[in-house]
Design a protein around this motif. Sequence first.
Motif, PDB file in Angstrom:
ATOM      1  N   UNK A   1       0.878  -1.186   0.060  1.00  0.00           N
ATOM      2  CA  UNK A   1       0.000  -0.095   0.138  1.00  0.00           C
ATOM      3  C   UNK A   1       0.784   1.336  -0.170  1.00  0.00           C
ATOM      4  N   UNK A   2       1.926   1.087   0.746  1.00  0.00           N
ATOM      5  CA  UNK A   2       3.021   2.366   0.645  1.00  0.00           C
ATOM      6  C   UNK A   2       3.715   2.545  -0.614  1.00  0.00           C
TER       7      UNK A   2
ATOM      8  N   UNK B   1       2.144   1.652  -3.575  1.00  0.00           N
ATOM      9  CA  UNK B   1       1.081   2.103  -4.483  1.00  0.00           C
ATOM     10  C   UNK B   1       0.800   3.757  -4.104  1.00  0.00           C
ATOM     11  N   UNK B   2       0.844   4.264  -3.003  1.00  0.00           N
ATOM     12  CA  UNK B   2       0.708   5.507  -2.631  1.00  0.00           C
ATOM     13  C   UNK B   2       2.014   6.490  -3.086  1.00  0.00           C
ATOM     14  N   UNK B   3       3.211   5.814  -3.052  1.00  0.00           N
ATOM     15  CA  UNK B   3       4.243   6.667  -3.828  1.00  0.00           C
ATOM     16  C   UNK B   3       4.281   6.710  -5.351  1.00  0.00           C
ATOM     17  N   UNK B   4       3.625   5.633  -5.893  1.00  0.00           N
ATOM     18  CA  UNK B   4       3.372   5.408  -7.146  1.00  0.00           C
ATOM     19  C   UNK B   4       2.497   6.503  -7.749  1.00  0.00           C
ATOM     20  N   UNK B   5       1.629   6.889  -7.056  1.00  0.00           N
ATOM     21  CA  UNK B   5       0.412   7.827  -7.292  1.00  0.00           C
ATOM     22  C   UNK B   5       0.935   9.270  -6.963  1.00  0.00           C
TER      23      UNK B   5
ATOM     24  N   UNK C   1      -1.729   3.738 -13.585  1.00  0.00           N
ATOM     25  CA  UNK C   1      -2.819   3.466 -12.841  1.00  0.00           C
ATOM     26  C   UNK C   1      -3.197   1.813 -12.623  1.00  0.00           C
ATOM     27  N   UNK C   2      -2.844   1.140 -13.652  1.00  0.00           N
ATOM     28  CA  UNK C   2      -2.928  -0.491 -13.265  1.00  0.00           C
ATOM     29  C   UNK C   2      -1.887  -0.971 -12.226  1.00  0.00           C
ATOM     30  N   UNK C   3      -0.692  -0.376 -12.362  1.00  0.00           N
ATOM     31  CA  UNK C   3       0.316  -0.643 -11.653  1.00  0.00           C
ATOM     32  C   UNK C   3      -0.222  -0.429  -9.942  1.00  0.00           C
ATOM     33  N   UNK C   4      -0.799   0.745  -9.817  1.00  0.00           N
ATOM     34  CA  UNK C   4      -1.130   1.146  -8.526  1.00  0.00           C
ATOM     35  C   UNK C   4      -2.406   0.223  -8.028  1.00  0.00           C
ATOM     36  N   UNK C   5      -3.295   0.102  -9.124  1.00  0.00           N
ATOM     37  CA  UNK C   5      -4.455  -0.614  -8.916  1.00  0.00           C
ATOM     38  C   UNK C   5      -3.968  -2.339  -8.474  1.00  0.00           C
ATOM     39  N   UNK C   6      -3.108  -2.586  -8.950  1.00  0.00           N
ATOM     40  CA  UNK C   6      -2.474  -3.980  -8.833  1.00  0.00           C
ATOM     41  C   UNK C   6      -1.947  -4.110  -7.468  1.00  0.00           C
ATOM     42  N   UNK C   7      -1.242  -3.210  -7.201  1.00  0.00           N
ATOM     43  CA  UNK C   7      -0.457  -3.170  -5.864  1.00  0.00           C
ATOM     44  C   UNK C   7      -1.624  -3.303  -4.690  1.00  0.00           C
TER      45      UNK C   7
END
Length: 251
Positions: free
Chosen positions: A194-195, A197-201, A211-217
């Motif tokens: 989750x951390x 994913x937050x960093x990627x966003x 967006x796909x990478x973040x959703x996958x994480x």
Amino acid sequence: MSTNAQRSGSGSIIASRSAFTHTGSPRPARPGQLDQALAENIAGGVDPEQLSAVSHATAWALLSHVHTTEDPQVVERVLTLVDHEGVDVIAELWSHAEPDSLPGVLWRLYLLRTWMRRRRDSIARLWRLGEPIVTSASAIAGIDAAPTEEDIARTADSILAGAFRGDFAIALERAATFVDVVVAGLRIQAQRLNAHAKAMADPDKSAVGTTEDIRAAHTKAAQLLHTAANLHTTAADLRAGAHLWRRSRLE
């Protein structure tokens, strides 16, 4: 029991009170330890009351037999029953039993051993993540703070052997503590995902993802937390079983 499994870093986990699943094996022949009439009733399909009676009778018979035998081959056959006959044999007998019953507890112990041996690599990693969080876990479970895959397999055998040959309640508490550590490891993995994913966003971060990478994480983190919740329930079931056993109320 649900048959829908969720994939996670620790293996395939059923979204049910049992928490564990197997990796799929052909339907086995009945185990040699079972009375033939009981086995035929199981194969033919019995009503719920009969099935409950059979599950309790076989659980007590198996436990009593191993506790009283001096034959090491008998002990070995019982401990490796799933290896030779397949987990479906145990499932037919015990998977529908309540978690606060002897067959329900034995079902969880056998599945725990199978899961630990088949996923020993990922479980060893989860243990190393979770062990610092769970106080005195290594001492209670009887395993090093940084176990190898072989240590995980030996511990799996030791817990089940302790249930049949030692203090049943202590074996259940060892199993529950082991599961607690794995749960902690899964939650740490989920927090890290989750951390990430937050960093990627965050556009100000260098690790910007699609967006796909973040959703996958986030999806992977949710799966890990789902697995952790199922395993947490299993640990509670095992501890409740230990409590009932000490009060001579595990039936």
